[in-house]
Scaffold this active site. Structure first.
Site, PDB file in Angstrom:
ATOM      1  N   ARG A 151       0.863  -1.184   0.000  1.00 23.07           N
ATOM      2  CA  ARG A 151       0.000   0.000   0.000  1.00 23.07           C
ATOM      3  C   ARG A 151       0.896   1.230   0.000  1.00 23.07           C
ATOM      4  O   ARG A 151       1.561   1.536   0.990  1.00 23.07           O
ATOM      5  CB  ARG A 151      -0.923   0.008   1.214  1.00 23.07           C
ATOM      6  CG  ARG A 151      -1.933  -1.123   1.217  1.00 23.07           C
ATOM      7  CD  ARG A 151      -2.865  -1.039   0.039  1.00 23.07           C
ATOM      8  NE  ARG A 151      -3.910  -2.055   0.102  1.00 23.07           N
ATOM      9  CZ  ARG A 151      -4.877  -2.149  -0.774  1.00 23.07           C
ATOM     10  NH1 ARG A 151      -4.933  -1.317  -1.804  1.00 23.07           N
ATOM     11  NH2 ARG A 151      -5.788  -3.090  -0.651  1.00 23.07           N
ATOM     12  N   GLU A 173     -10.083 -11.396  -6.519  1.00 26.05           N
ATOM     13  CA  GLU A 173      -8.792 -11.252  -5.850  1.00 26.05           C
ATOM     14  C   GLU A 173      -8.169 -12.582  -5.452  1.00 26.05           C
ATOM     15  O   GLU A 173      -6.954 -12.735  -5.542  1.00 26.05           O
ATOM     16  CB  GLU A 173      -8.917 -10.360  -4.603  1.00 26.05           C
ATOM     17  CG  GLU A 173      -9.077  -8.901  -4.940  1.00 26.05           C
ATOM     18  CD  GLU A 173      -8.900  -7.996  -3.738  1.00 26.05           C
ATOM     19  OE1 GLU A 173      -9.016  -8.462  -2.584  1.00 26.05           O
ATOM     20  OE2 GLU A 173      -8.650  -6.799  -3.965  1.00 26.05           O
ATOM     21  N   GLU A 214     -15.238  -9.409  -5.222  1.00 23.68           N
ATOM     22  CA  GLU A 214     -13.847  -9.275  -4.799  1.00 23.68           C
ATOM     23  C   GLU A 214     -13.265 -10.599  -4.324  1.00 23.68           C
ATOM     24  O   GLU A 214     -12.089 -10.879  -4.556  1.00 23.68           O
ATOM     25  CB  GLU A 214     -13.710  -8.202  -3.723  1.00 23.68           C
ATOM     26  CG  GLU A 214     -14.034  -6.814  -4.225  1.00 23.68           C
ATOM     27  CD  GLU A 214     -13.124  -6.349  -5.356  1.00 23.68           C
ATOM     28  OE1 GLU A 214     -11.930  -6.685  -5.365  1.00 23.68           O
ATOM     29  OE2 GLU A 214     -13.616  -5.624  -6.247  1.00 23.68           O
ATOM     30  N   GLU A 224      -1.988  -5.070  -7.155  1.00 21.60           N
ATOM     31  CA  GLU A 224      -2.743  -6.327  -7.071  1.00 21.60           C
ATOM     32  C   GLU A 224      -2.019  -7.469  -7.761  1.00 21.60           C
ATOM     33  O   GLU A 224      -2.133  -8.624  -7.355  1.00 21.60           O
ATOM     34  CB  GLU A 224      -4.140  -6.161  -7.681  1.00 21.60           C
ATOM     35  CG  GLU A 224      -5.099  -5.400  -6.804  1.00 21.60           C
ATOM     36  CD  GLU A 224      -6.502  -5.382  -7.380  1.00 21.60           C
ATOM     37  OE1 GLU A 224      -6.673  -5.559  -8.610  1.00 21.60           O
ATOM     38  OE2 GLU A 224      -7.441  -5.175  -6.595  1.00 21.60           O
ATOM     39  N   ALA A 229     -10.965  -7.450  -0.446  1.00 17.48           N
ATOM     40  CA  ALA A 229     -11.821  -6.272  -0.327  1.00 17.48           C
ATOM     41  C   ALA A 229     -11.826  -5.510  -1.635  1.00 17.48           C
ATOM     42  O   ALA A 229     -10.947  -5.704  -2.475  1.00 17.48           O
ATOM     43  CB  ALA A 229     -11.313  -5.366   0.799  1.00 17.48           C
TER      44      ALA A 229
END
Length: 193
Positions: free
Chosen positions: A73, A106, A102, A153, A85
């Site tokens: 992040r 993900e 998600e 991601e 999320a």
């Protein structure tokens, strides 16, 4: 009016100026707000981060393990242990649909059982972002479809963490992502009540 309940309320905005707005999901604006008892009186400036909300998934398997991600992040300059999320793609999108999407996109899982845990405002002093938390059970692997992971991601790591171990990691400060803590402790509170 119950003292222990939030209430909807909107104070008069005399003017609003976009500080940042583009085709991405968030925007940043400056509002000049007046007190409702004196709508023509002096105003004060409030910065507002517009955000359509997000959904978080506490996915727990039959062995009491939590499906987690490790993701970089940039604003915090660290890699966090997180839950699957995602952002609501547009205002008014059903947060449960976001959670289902998600989990599939993900981490390539789907769930047979979904339970709403809690909805909270992440930081209402500056942001209009509401967080919706769901417990997902009855997990099975699936395909992410045509969704392609990009940017940070594409560098995510998926792992299973025993719930007890994850709880201890939050309590001793090794895991510091707020949504992880809130999801676990809400789950614990609902399970014990």
């Amino acid at each position: 009016m119950a003292l222990t309940a939030d209430t909807p309320e909107s104070w008069p905005v005399r003017s609003s100026t976009d500080l940042h707005r583009d085709d991405w999901v968030v925007a940043f604006r400056s509002d000049q707000v007046a007190h409702p008892d004196d709508p023509e009186g002096p105003t004060f400036r409030r910065l507002v981060l517009e955000h359509p909300g997000a959904a978080f998934v506490l996915a727990i398997d039959d062995q009491d393990r939590v499906l987690c991600l490790r993701q970089y992040r940039h604003p915090a300059q660290r890699r966090f242990l997180e839950l699957p999320a995602g952002i609501c793609d547009h205002p008014g999108e059903d947060p449960l649909e976001v959670a289902v999407r998600e989990l599939r996109e993900e981490v390539e899982f789907e769930a047979a059982e979904w339970t709403h845990l809690i909805s909270v405002w992440g930081s209402p002093g500056i942001s209009a972002e509401q967080h919706h938390y769901y417990l997902a059970r009855g997990l099975s692997a699936c395909d992410r479809g045509d969704f392609e992971l990009e940017a940070e991601e594409a560098d995510m790591e998926t792992l299973w963490v025993p719930l007890d171990e994850l709880r201890k990691a939050v309590l001793d400060g090794r895991v510091t992502d707020g949504p992880v803590a809130l999801a676990i402790f809400t789950h614990d509170a609902r399970r014990s009540s």
